[in-house]
Enzyme design. Structure first.
Site, PDB file in Angstrom:
ATOM      1  N   ARG A 143       0.162  14.916 -12.289  1.00 63.50           N
ATOM      2  CA  ARG A 143      -0.760  14.012 -11.567  1.00 63.50           C
ATOM      3  C   ARG A 143      -1.286  14.068 -10.071  1.00 63.50           C
ATOM      4  NH1 ARG A 143       4.590  11.641 -11.382  1.00 63.50           N
ATOM      5  NH2 ARG A 143       5.366  11.599  -9.216  1.00 63.50           N
ATOM      6  N   ASP A 144      -2.170  13.308  -9.782  1.00 65.61           N
ATOM      7  CA  ASP A 144      -2.556  13.239  -8.325  1.00 65.61           C
ATOM      8  C   ASP A 144      -3.619  14.292  -8.155  1.00 65.61           C
ATOM      9  OD1 ASP A 144      -0.763  11.520  -8.112  1.00 65.61           O
ATOM     10  OD2 ASP A 144       0.666  12.819  -6.831  1.00 65.61           O
ATOM     11  N   GLU A 175       4.138  16.103  -5.375  1.00 59.39           N
ATOM     12  CA  GLU A 175       3.027  15.224  -5.550  1.00 59.39           C
ATOM     13  C   GLU A 175       1.982  15.553  -4.465  1.00 59.39           C
ATOM     14  OE1 GLU A 175       5.708  11.223  -6.810  1.00 59.39           O
ATOM     15  OE2 GLU A 175       5.550  11.779  -4.705  1.00 59.39           O
ATOM     16  N   GLN A 194      -3.702   3.542  -2.733  1.00 59.28           N
ATOM     17  CA  GLN A 194      -2.825   2.705  -3.868  1.00 59.28           C
ATOM     18  C   GLN A 194      -2.406   1.567  -3.155  1.00 59.28           C
ATOM     19  OE1 GLN A 194      -0.878   4.978  -6.959  1.00 59.28           O
ATOM     20  NE2 GLN A 194      -3.072   4.800  -6.537  1.00 59.28           N
ATOM     21  N   MET A 246       0.765  -1.216  -0.061  1.00 59.02           N
ATOM     22  CA  MET A 246       0.147  -0.054  -0.175  1.00 59.02           C
ATOM     23  C   MET A 246       0.854   1.164  -0.012  1.00 59.02           C
ATOM     24  SD  MET A 246      -2.620   1.357   2.933  1.00 59.02           S
ATOM     25  CE  MET A 246      -1.415   1.568   3.988  1.00 59.02           C
ATOM     26  N   ASN A 247       0.584   2.303  -0.967  1.00 63.00           N
ATOM     27  CA  ASN A 247       1.211   3.630  -0.489  1.00 63.00           C
ATOM     28  C   ASN A 247      -0.308   4.522  -0.421  1.00 63.00           C
ATOM     29  OD1 ASN A 247       1.743   2.895  -3.512  1.00 63.00           O
ATOM     30  ND2 ASN A 247       1.956   5.047  -3.517  1.00 63.00           N
ATOM     31  N   ASP A 248      -0.041   5.661  -1.125  1.00 64.16           N
ATOM     32  CA  ASP A 248      -0.989   6.974  -0.882  1.00 64.16           C
ATOM     33  C   ASP A 248      -2.294   6.791  -0.290  1.00 64.16           C
ATOM     34  OD1 ASP A 248       1.388   7.485  -2.114  1.00 64.16           O
ATOM     35  OD2 ASP A 248       0.289   9.010  -3.456  1.00 64.16           O
TER      36      ASP A 248
HETATM   37  C1  FRU Z   1       3.281   9.603  -4.351  1.00 65.67           C
HETATM   38  C2  FRU Z   1       3.007   9.067  -5.465  1.00 65.67           C
HETATM   39  C3  FRU Z   1       1.986   9.740  -6.311  1.00 65.67           C
HETATM   40  C4  FRU Z   1       1.410   8.569  -7.327  1.00 65.67           C
HETATM   41  C5  FRU Z   1       1.615   7.226  -6.676  1.00 65.67           C
HETATM   42  C6  FRU Z   1       1.937   6.170  -7.457  1.00 65.67           C
HETATM   43  O1  FRU Z   1       3.491   8.710  -3.350  1.00 65.67           O
HETATM   44  O2  FRU Z   1       4.278   8.850  -6.389  1.00 65.67           O
HETATM   45  O3  FRU Z   1       2.512  10.913  -7.106  1.00 65.67           O
HETATM   46  O4  FRU Z   1       0.369   9.047  -7.845  1.00 65.67           O
HETATM   47  O5  FRU Z   1       2.464   7.646  -5.808  1.00 65.67           O
HETATM   48  O6  FRU Z   1       1.759   5.146  -6.546  1.00 65.67           O
END
Ligand code: FRU
Length: 518
Positions: free
Chosen positions: A185-186, A237, A71, A53-55
């Protein structure tokens, strides 16, 4: 001699407490050996049941429910083709895992983004008079990236007619294209009353762009911000933009959050914020200095909820750092979220600044208060049960040097200190447990400037199985850090601990929020 006898008595007393504690805690715990008792598994922070998992993504409140999309890569414990995982909660603390919400398609992986409830059905995605939920995310085309093109990140939307459980992608995707910016992005979307439009903010390399729309499908570029402002040690980001009242006044300010990687104040990933004004097209900052939300190493990509019931700004961050996120020593799952934190603005002289502090509801997780000796020169036994966390609060006069040490029987420790001479708060996790897995995890003492004031101020440390979150003065100074101790930190030493330096120590043990899940 007298002191020696006292020490023996105290040790006996603490030893006894430990037994009582074990007895008391039994009620909260099931003896089942489940995934939630794995080593390092946070007991009151969100983690995916398994894998990477990330964001946090699509933070939105709808129909009495908080959604947390994130994520997610369901096939591995390292980053890969991105999906949006999903969990729901009634209180932001107890979560129910839900099926994956969005999966990659021919336009690419599903990167970070946001979600809104389209109350007036401006998008036309509503069904049976029920407002749709709309998610806005980045498509990342691997083919495009590999081919060396610059147009491989675009923005797409999807909608849900069943309260965020299942999503249909819009046939007209992508809704925002670009042909020249590699990091594009984002998107964060919110409704802007003053201009009567949806606003979308996204990041484009070293700056942010603003778009507006009437229907969430057709977007016009209306402004940009940041090339000349803020920190630029890495790529921008995960932006966020919202309005807040300054403490107890009617005065409002706009807050812009920008995560940056690398280039954080203590290395790697971190989140900066700007205070200023926004008119629907342009953001004008009130200051030129760089400001950080958190000086710890592990609070990244944090964004806030749309449509919260009391119009509060609640942030959740990803509790990791790209410097070593993929190498942390967990086996089945990787990465946790920070505690949900309320954001507030306060006046510091003429300046307006941002605090972040755990939501009040967190206090409902208290299992019991720890009873300890008032002889504070001695180590306090916190707990022996790894499935309980600790919430340690005291008031301290930080015009005097202070050291707070968490430790365990394996001689590992985590040290927080205040040094009025250098006017720095510091965190040292060099000996905090497993530290040798990744670049820069423990190489550097983290520091944050502070202004020593001649009065008692609150220091709070919230300790879970693999994290320590520190909040000084209710979130004016914050350090969020992962730690991987061989066994739970069971001891606390505050020094000095005389009445002039420290008062009102309160230690609460925190229940696991996952017990009911088992
Ligand atoms: C931030 C990031 C975002 C991107 C996502 C990809 O941690 O790099 O900019 O959308 O993670 O997983």
């Amino acid at each position: 001699m007298q002191r020696f006898i006292l020490l023996i008595l105290l040790s006996l007393f603490l030893y006894n407490c430990r037994d009582n504690e074990a007895q008391l805690n039994v009620d909260y715990l099931s003896s089942k050996d489940t995934i939630y008792s794995e080593q390092f598994r946070p007991q009151f922070h969100f983690t995916p049941q398994a894998k990477w998992m990330n964001d946090p993504n699509g933070l939105v409140y709808n129909n009495d429910t908080y959604h947390l999309y994130y994520q997610y890569y369901p096939d591995s414990t390292v980053w890969g083709p991105m999906h949006w995982g999903h969990a729901e909660s009634k209180d932001l603390l107890h979560w129910t895992h839900k099926p994956i919400a969005l999966a990659p398609d021919s336009l690419g992986y599903i990167f970070s983004g946001s979600a809104v409830v389209d109350r007036n059905n401006t998008s036309g995605f509503g069904k049976d008079y029920k407002p749709p939920m709309v998610a806005i995310f980045t498509y990342h085309s691997m083919e495009g990236e590999k081919a060396g093109r610059s147009d491989f990140q675009t923005q797409g939307i999807a909608y849900s007619n069943d309260d965020g459980l299942t999503w249909k992608k819009y046939k007209g995707n992508p809704v925002i294209k670009n042909d020249s910016i590699r990091d594009f992005r984002d998107p964060k979307v919110f409704w802007h009353d003053a201009s009567n439009k949806w606003i979308l903010i996204l990041v484009a390399g070293d700056h942010a762009l603003f778009y507006n729309s009437d229907n969430l499908k057709d977007w016009s570029l209306v402004g940009d911000f940041g090339k000349q402002f803020g920190a630029h040690g890495g790529v921008w980001e995960c932006p966020d933009l919202f309005k807040l009242n300054i403490d107890n006044t009617d005065e409002e300010k706009w807050v812009l959050l920008i995560s940056i990687n690398p280039g954080g104040p203590n290395g790697g990933s971190a989140t900066q914020y700007f205070i200023g004004n926004f008119d629907g097209k342009t953001f004008t900052p009130d200051h030129l200095d760089v400001r950080w939300l958190d000086y710890g190493m592990d609070n990244y990509a944090g964004v806030t909820y749309n449509h919260t019931p009391k119009n509060e700004r609640i942030l959740i961050g990803w509790m990791s750092n790209w410097n070593y996120a993929q190498e942390t020593p967990t086996e089945e799952w990787r990465s946790a979220m920070t505690l949900p934190r309320k954001l507030t603005l306060y006046k510091d002289g003429e300046e307006v600044r941002l605090r972040n502090y755990p939501i009040n509801e967190f206090d409902n997780l208290v299992a019991e208060e720890v009873d300890f000796s008032t002889d504070l020169e001695t180590t306090i036994l916190l707990k022996t049960n790894p499935r309980l966390g600790s919430d340690i609060t005291f008031r301290a006069n930080l015009t005097k040097p202070l050291t707070v040490k968490l430790s365990n029987r394996s001689r590992e420790d985590f040290v927080f200190a205040a040094n009025p001479k250098t006017q720095l708060l510091t965190v040292d996790r060099a000996n905090s447990g497993v530290v040798d897995f990744g670049k820069e995890f423990a190489t550097k003492k983290q520091s944050q400037p502070y202004l020593p004031q001649d009065k008692m101020v609150e220091v709070r440390m919230i300790v879970d199985a693999s994290s320590v979150e520190i909040f000084v003065e209710k979130g004016k100074y914050v350090f969020t850090n992962q730690v991987f101790p061989a066994e739970t930190y069971s001891r606390l030493l505050i020094s000095p601990a005389d009445d002039e330096s420290v008062e009102n120590i309160e230690i609460n043990l925190i229940k696991s929020v996952w017990i009911d899940e088992e």
